[in-house]
Design an enzyme around this catalytic site. Structure first.
Site, PDB file in Angstrom:
ATOM      1  N   LEU A 158       3.769  17.850  -3.122  1.00  0.00           N
ATOM      2  CA  LEU A 158       2.302  17.405  -3.540  1.00  0.00           C
ATOM      3  C   LEU A 158       1.533  18.248  -2.674  1.00  0.00           C
ATOM      4  CD1 LEU A 158       2.815  13.705  -3.858  1.00  0.00           C
ATOM      5  CD2 LEU A 158       2.389  15.285  -5.583  1.00  0.00           C
ATOM      6  N   SER A 170       1.660   6.407   0.329  1.00  0.00           N
ATOM      7  CA  SER A 170       2.712   6.114  -0.592  1.00  0.00           C
ATOM      8  C   SER A 170       2.722   5.161  -1.431  1.00  0.00           C
ATOM      9  CB  SER A 170       3.967   6.216   0.011  1.00  0.00           C
ATOM     10  OG  SER A 170       5.011   6.010  -0.940  1.00  0.00           O
ATOM     11  N   TYR A 186      10.144   4.352   6.740  1.00  0.00           N
ATOM     12  CA  TYR A 186       9.188   4.907   5.868  1.00  0.00           C
ATOM     13  C   TYR A 186       8.076   4.241   5.564  1.00  0.00           C
ATOM     14  CZ  TYR A 186       7.282   7.678   1.828  1.00  0.00           C
ATOM     15  OH  TYR A 186       6.326   8.494   1.135  1.00  0.00           O
TER      16      TYR A 186
END
Length: 282
Positions: free
Chosen positions: A15, A136, A149
């Site tokens: 990205l 995210s 994460y």
């Protein structure tokens, strides 16, 4: 809006590269950080004179500050900064070494914080700018096997939300970019995976890991379109504090937030029992 100066960390792949390419296509100047000379040359070749590479490890706080200062002086005032550099750590909570969890936060949280802190004084003095960071969908919802994460992304979400409220008075915007699954290497070679050791988790987690590996390279999300979306919000007067990217992210984040709302409503009466009879309301 005319030509802007952008700084994006981690533009070698994924990205980060898509954001940089979209900004360059829109006519902006982009400084992209990479980890090697080879990646630097490849990035600068994408649009000579407008794409400028810098080698940087975002966990080196001094280096981050030095790069931002140098870019402000040599390239020009930064209008948009995206703290994109990061990686995924997959692993069952009980099996994941604490050292791996610390490294995940060092890159995903503190690397982003260092980048935004380095750029903020310049924007504050100019009374304008747009700070972004890639969190995210895993910063607004969580799945088994991604505790470290998701934890790092939840932490970054909180930092960005508070930061946005602090700097709005200076004309500075803050956006958390919350991608779903995009067709990048994130779930493939870029993913760090903790070793499996406890059989009790096999039934739950093995299908999850296999499904993620199988989907890698065939995800629904189009990185180029994500880049276009980010360039768009950098051009509007009132950009969002949260930018969810991808229909999968919309579905999963909405479901997760609905579950939180249901818990709050279900236990509202008990929540109220913990107050003193009188006291200051925040």
């Amino acid at each position: 809006m005319g030509n802007q100066n952008w700084l994006i960390t981690g533009v070698s792949t994924g990205l980060g590269r898509a954001f940089a390419q979209a900004a360059l296509t829109a006519g902006h100047t982009v400084v992209g950080t990479v980890r090697s000379d080879e990646d630097l040359r490849a990035f600068e070749a994408t649009r000579p004179g407008f794409a400028h590479g810098r080698i940087l490890d975002v966990t080196d706080d001094v280096a981050v500050s030095s790069v931002v200062t140098e870019v402000e002086q040599s390239v020009g005032p930064l209008d948009v900064v995206i703290a994109n550099a990061g990686y995924g750590l997959e692993g069952i909570f009980e099996e994941t070494p604490l050292s791996d969890v610390r490294r995940q936060f060092e890159v995903n949280v503190f690397g982003a914080v260092a980048t935004l802190q380095a750029a903020l004084p310049y924007m504050r003095r100019r009374r304008r700018g747009h700070l972004m960071a890639v969190t995210s969908m895993g910063g607004l919802m969580a799945v088994p096997g991604m505790s470290a994460y998701c934890g790092s992304k939840f932490a970054l979400e909180g930092i960005l939300e508070a930061l946005g409220k602090e700097v709005a008075q200076f004309g500075i915007h803050v956006t958390a970019i919350e991608p779903g699954s995009f067709r990048t290497d994130w779930a493939g070679r870029s993913m760090t995976r903790a070793a499996r050791s406890i059989g009790d988790y096999d039934e739950q987690f093995t299908p999850v890991r296999e499904a993620r590996e199988k989907a890698s390279g065939n995800q629904l999300g189009n990185p180029a379109r994500a880049g276009d979306a980010v360039v768009h919000i950098a051009s509007v007067d009132q950009p969002p504090a949260h930018l969810v990217l991808g229909s999968d992210a919309l579905r999963l984040v909405t479901a997760a937030r609905t579950a939180v709302d249901e818990d709050i409503r279900a236990w509202e009466t008990l929540s109220r029992t913990t107050d003193f009879a009188e006291g200051a309301q925040l």
